[in-house]
Design a protein around this motif. Structure first.
Motif, PDB file in Angstrom:
ATOM      1  N   PRO A  61       0.780  -1.235   0.000  1.00  0.00           N
ATOM      2  CA  PRO A  61       0.000   0.000   0.000  1.00  0.00           C
ATOM      3  C   PRO A  61       0.818   1.295   0.000  1.00  0.00           C
ATOM      4  O   PRO A  61       0.385   2.297  -0.528  1.00  0.00           O
ATOM      5  N   LYS A  62       2.014   1.281   0.579  1.00  0.00           N
ATOM      6  CA  LYS A  62       2.820   2.496   0.652  1.00  0.00           C
ATOM      7  C   LYS A  62       3.783   2.642  -0.524  1.00  0.00           C
ATOM      8  O   LYS A  62       4.524   3.621  -0.589  1.00  0.00           O
ATOM      9  N   ALA A  63       3.780   1.679  -1.429  1.00  0.00           N
ATOM     10  CA  ALA A  63       4.726   1.710  -2.548  1.00  0.00           C
ATOM     11  C   ALA A  63       4.476   2.921  -3.438  1.00  0.00           C
ATOM     12  O   ALA A  63       3.345   3.373  -3.614  1.00  0.00           O
ATOM     13  N   MET A  64       5.579   3.423  -3.979  1.00  0.00           N
ATOM     14  CA  MET A  64       5.500   4.543  -4.913  1.00  0.00           C
ATOM     15  C   MET A  64       6.679   4.445  -5.882  1.00  0.00           C
ATOM     16  O   MET A  64       7.601   3.657  -5.676  1.00  0.00           O
ATOM     17  N   PHE A  65       6.631   5.251  -6.920  1.00  0.00           N
ATOM     18  CA  PHE A  65       7.705   5.258  -7.899  1.00  0.00           C
ATOM     19  C   PHE A  65       8.697   6.368  -7.590  1.00  0.00           C
ATOM     20  O   PHE A  65       8.315   7.445  -7.131  1.00  0.00           O
ATOM     21  N   VAL A  86      10.501   1.036  -7.969  1.00  0.00           N
ATOM     22  CA  VAL A  86       9.426   1.037  -6.984  1.00  0.00           C
ATOM     23  C   VAL A  86      10.080   1.029  -5.606  1.00  0.00           C
ATOM     24  O   VAL A  86      10.975   0.226  -5.340  1.00  0.00           O
ATOM     25  N   ILE A  87       9.611   1.928  -4.757  1.00  0.00           N
ATOM     26  CA  ILE A  87      10.164   2.027  -3.402  1.00  0.00           C
ATOM     27  C   ILE A  87       9.047   2.029  -2.364  1.00  0.00           C
ATOM     28  O   ILE A  87       7.880   2.284  -2.682  1.00  0.00           O
ATOM     29  N   VAL A  88       9.438   1.738  -1.140  1.00  0.00           N
ATOM     30  CA  VAL A  88       8.554   1.918   0.009  1.00  0.00           C
ATOM     31  C   VAL A  88       9.247   2.951   0.891  1.00  0.00           C
ATOM     32  O   VAL A  88      10.353   2.700   1.388  1.00  0.00           O
ATOM     33  N   PRO A  89       8.660   4.122   1.055  1.00  0.00           N
ATOM     34  CA  PRO A  89       9.295   5.172   1.867  1.00  0.00           C
ATOM     35  C   PRO A  89       9.535   4.697   3.301  1.00  0.00           C
ATOM     36  O   PRO A  89       8.691   4.026   3.889  1.00  0.00           O
ATOM     37  N   SER A  90      10.694   5.049   3.839  1.00  0.00           N
ATOM     38  CA  SER A  90      11.047   4.637   5.208  1.00  0.00           C
ATOM     39  C   SER A  90      10.268   5.432   6.251  1.00  0.00           C
ATOM     40  O   SER A  90      10.075   4.954   7.361  1.00  0.00           O
ATOM     41  N   GLY A  91       9.851   6.647   5.904  1.00  0.00           N
ATOM     42  CA  GLY A  91       9.156   7.490   6.863  1.00  0.00           C
ATOM     43  C   GLY A  91      10.103   8.217   7.809  1.00  0.00           C
ATOM     44  O   GLY A  91       9.680   8.986   8.651  1.00  0.00           O
ATOM     45  N   ASP A  92      11.384   7.968   7.625  1.00  0.00           N
ATOM     46  CA  ASP A  92      12.409   8.595   8.466  1.00  0.00           C
ATOM     47  C   ASP A  92      13.468   9.170   7.533  1.00  0.00           C
ATOM     48  O   ASP A  92      14.079   8.439   6.753  1.00  0.00           O
TER      49      ASP A  92
END
Length: 136
Positions: A61-65, A86-92
Motif C-alpha cells: 500500500p505504501k509503494a511509490m515510484f 518502486v520504493i517503500v518510503p522509510s518514513g524517516d
C-alpha cells in the motif's frame, strides 16, 4: 474514467464487442482488478496503468515510484530517457527508502512512437514506460 465506465455499461452490439467484454471480465476477475484496469488491443488483453497501480497498492500500500531523469526531451524531435524504480518510503529522513526493484529504463523518441499525435510527449511516455517496466 467515466468514458471507460460508459463503455463497460453499454451492451456490446457486435461479436467483436462481446468477445472484448468477455476478455475484460475474465482478466479483471483473474487478477482481482477493476475492469477499467484492462485494455484489449488486437484481441489481446493488457493490464493498463490503472490495473497495474491497483495491483501495486494491493501488494504494498505504501509503494511509490522514484525517478531519475537521464535525459529530458526539450523539442518534439529528441529522445527522453527516464529511470524508475518502486520504493517503500522509510518514513524517516535519516533512513533510506526500501527499493522493491532495481532501476529500469524507459525511453521514448519519435522513432519509437507509432502515433504521431504523441509527438512532443516523449518525457511523459518515457516515464510511463519506465513505470510499467519497474512494475513488471
Amino acid at each position: 474514467m467515466w468514458a471507460g465506465a460508459s463503455h463497460l455499461t453499454t451492451k456490446p452490439t457486435t461479436e467483436k464487442g462481446v468477445t472484448e467484454r468477455k476478455l475484460l471480465v475474465l482478466v479483471s476477475r483473474a487478477l482481482s482488478i477493476n475492469p477499467l484496469g484492462v485494455n484489449v488491443l488486437g484481441n489481446i488483453p493488457y493490464t493498463n496503468n490503472i490495473g497495474r497501480k491497483e495491483k501495486l497498492a494491493e501488494y504494498e500500500p505504501k509503494a511509490m515510484f522514484e525517478y531519475r531523469w537521464v535525459q529530458r526531451s526539450t523539442t518534439d524531435d529528441d529522445k527522453a530517457i527516464c529511470e524508475a524504480r518502486v520504493i517503500v518510503p522509510s518514513g524517516d529522513a535519516t533512513k533510506p527508502n526500501a527499493a522493491l526493484c532495481d532501476w529500469v529504463v524507459g525511453e521514448c523518441s519519435p522513432a519509437t512512437t507509432r502515433m504521431t499525435t504523441l509527438r512532443g510527449y516523449q518525457n511523459h511516455m518515457a516515464q510511463t514506460r519506465a513505470e510499467n517496466r519497474a512494475f513488471e
